[in-house]
Design a protein around this motif. Structure first.
Motif, PDB file in Angstrom:
ATOM      1  N   GLN A 189       0.806  -1.216   0.000  1.00  0.00           N
ATOM      2  CA  GLN A 189       0.000   0.000   0.000  1.00  0.00           C
ATOM      3  C   GLN A 189       0.843   1.272   0.000  1.00  0.00           C
ATOM      4  N   ARG A 238       3.309   0.030   4.434  1.00  0.00           N
ATOM      5  CA  ARG A 238       2.060  -0.616   4.817  1.00  0.00           C
ATOM      6  C   ARG A 238       1.670  -1.648   3.767  1.00  0.00           C
ATOM      7  N   GLU A 295      -1.451  -4.757   2.655  1.00  0.00           N
ATOM      8  CA  GLU A 295      -2.712  -5.460   2.849  1.00  0.00           C
ATOM      9  C   GLU A 295      -2.444  -6.922   2.538  1.00  0.00           C
ATOM     10  N   SER A 355      -4.668  -5.315   7.414  1.00  0.00           N
ATOM     11  CA  SER A 355      -3.862  -4.130   7.127  1.00  0.00           C
ATOM     12  C   SER A 355      -2.759  -4.058   8.178  1.00  0.00           C
ATOM     13  N   ARG A 400      -9.059  -9.726   5.536  1.00  0.00           N
ATOM     14  CA  ARG A 400      -8.136  -8.726   4.996  1.00  0.00           C
ATOM     15  C   ARG A 400      -7.415  -8.066   6.158  1.00  0.00           C
TER      16      ARG A 400
END
Length: 243
Positions: free
Chosen positions: A211, A215, A217, A230, A228
């Protein structure tokens, strides 16, 4: 942000998940009759003889017998036990202070349990025969057994679920998943176990989408279910949501 995607050849993916193993020695005497057995009936026989699953690696499973302090390695091919041989205590998480395998005892069945529960919720069939046929199909799909087109609906549904779980295990070993930091993968896998309320070690990452800004996912598979996650590269889970 455009999602990250990588295409990997089927041959390379299989090689990553199921590495070539060395030649096998003669199987221990208490299990030598199980060579050639179907995966589902072989598992039942091992459990009845005091063995419990300790570790999985693709189509290779390690089983531990606490009464005998014995670890064995079972290789499945085309839906049947192709080879059984002795393994070290460490392979089963015993000896040398290695207890990692203890956390995943019984995980071999988690995919089947979750898939069967979901199937029964949709179809409302809970007969013993239905469950047995579903389990047989599931193991054939998971271990690459021959698909029986003339079998029951429960068998066909189980086979599809088993194939999906096999895809989970392949994806968990793919270069795509390796694109995320190990700390992020471990953190999401642990959170996946908690989120789906499954035994520790059941959840695996199956796809990754960077991301930006450190970061990621990560899609987590817990048997039949998906979530999902994060997460940051250093393993700080920001959120876990249904997928």
């Amino acid at each position: 942000m455009k999602r990250f995607s990588t295409i990997m050849s089927a041959t390379a993916l299989l090689a990553a998940a199921f590495p070539i193993l060395p030649a096998h020695a003669a199987p221990p005497r208490d299990v030598d009759d199980l060579v050639g057995a179907r995966g589902s009936s072989g598992e039942s026989a091992l459990q009845s003889r005091g063995y419990r699953i300790a570790k999985q690696n693709g189509l290779t499973n390690y089983w531990w017998n606490s009464a005998k302090d014995q670890c064995i390695r079972v290789v499945t091919y085309n839906g049947r036990y192709d080879a059984i041989d002795s393994a070290s205590d460490g392979d089963c998480g015993h000896g040398g202070g290695n207890t990692a395998a203890a956390a995943v005892a019984g995980v071999a069945a988690i995919g089947l349990i979750a898939a069967l529960a979901s199937h029964k919720k949709s179809h409302g069939d809970s007969s013993a025969q239905h469950d047995s046929e579903y389990e047989r199909g599931y193991h054939d799909g998971l271990y690459g057994g021959d698909y029986d087109r003339n079998d029951s609906e429960a068998y066909h549904s189980g086979y599809s679920a088993g194939e999906a779980e096999r895809d989970n295990r392949l994806a968990a070993n793919s270069q795509i998943v390796r694109g995320a930091p190990a700390a992020a993968q471990r953190a999401c896998a642990r959170r996946g176990d908690e989120y789906q309320n499954v035994p520790a070690g059941s959840s695996v990452p199956v796809s990754v989408y960077p991301q930006g800004g450190n970061r990621y996912e990560i899609i987590i598979a817990s048997g039949h279910y998906r979530a999902r996650c994060s997460v940051t590269g250093d393993g700080n889970v920001i959120s876990m949501d249904p997928y």
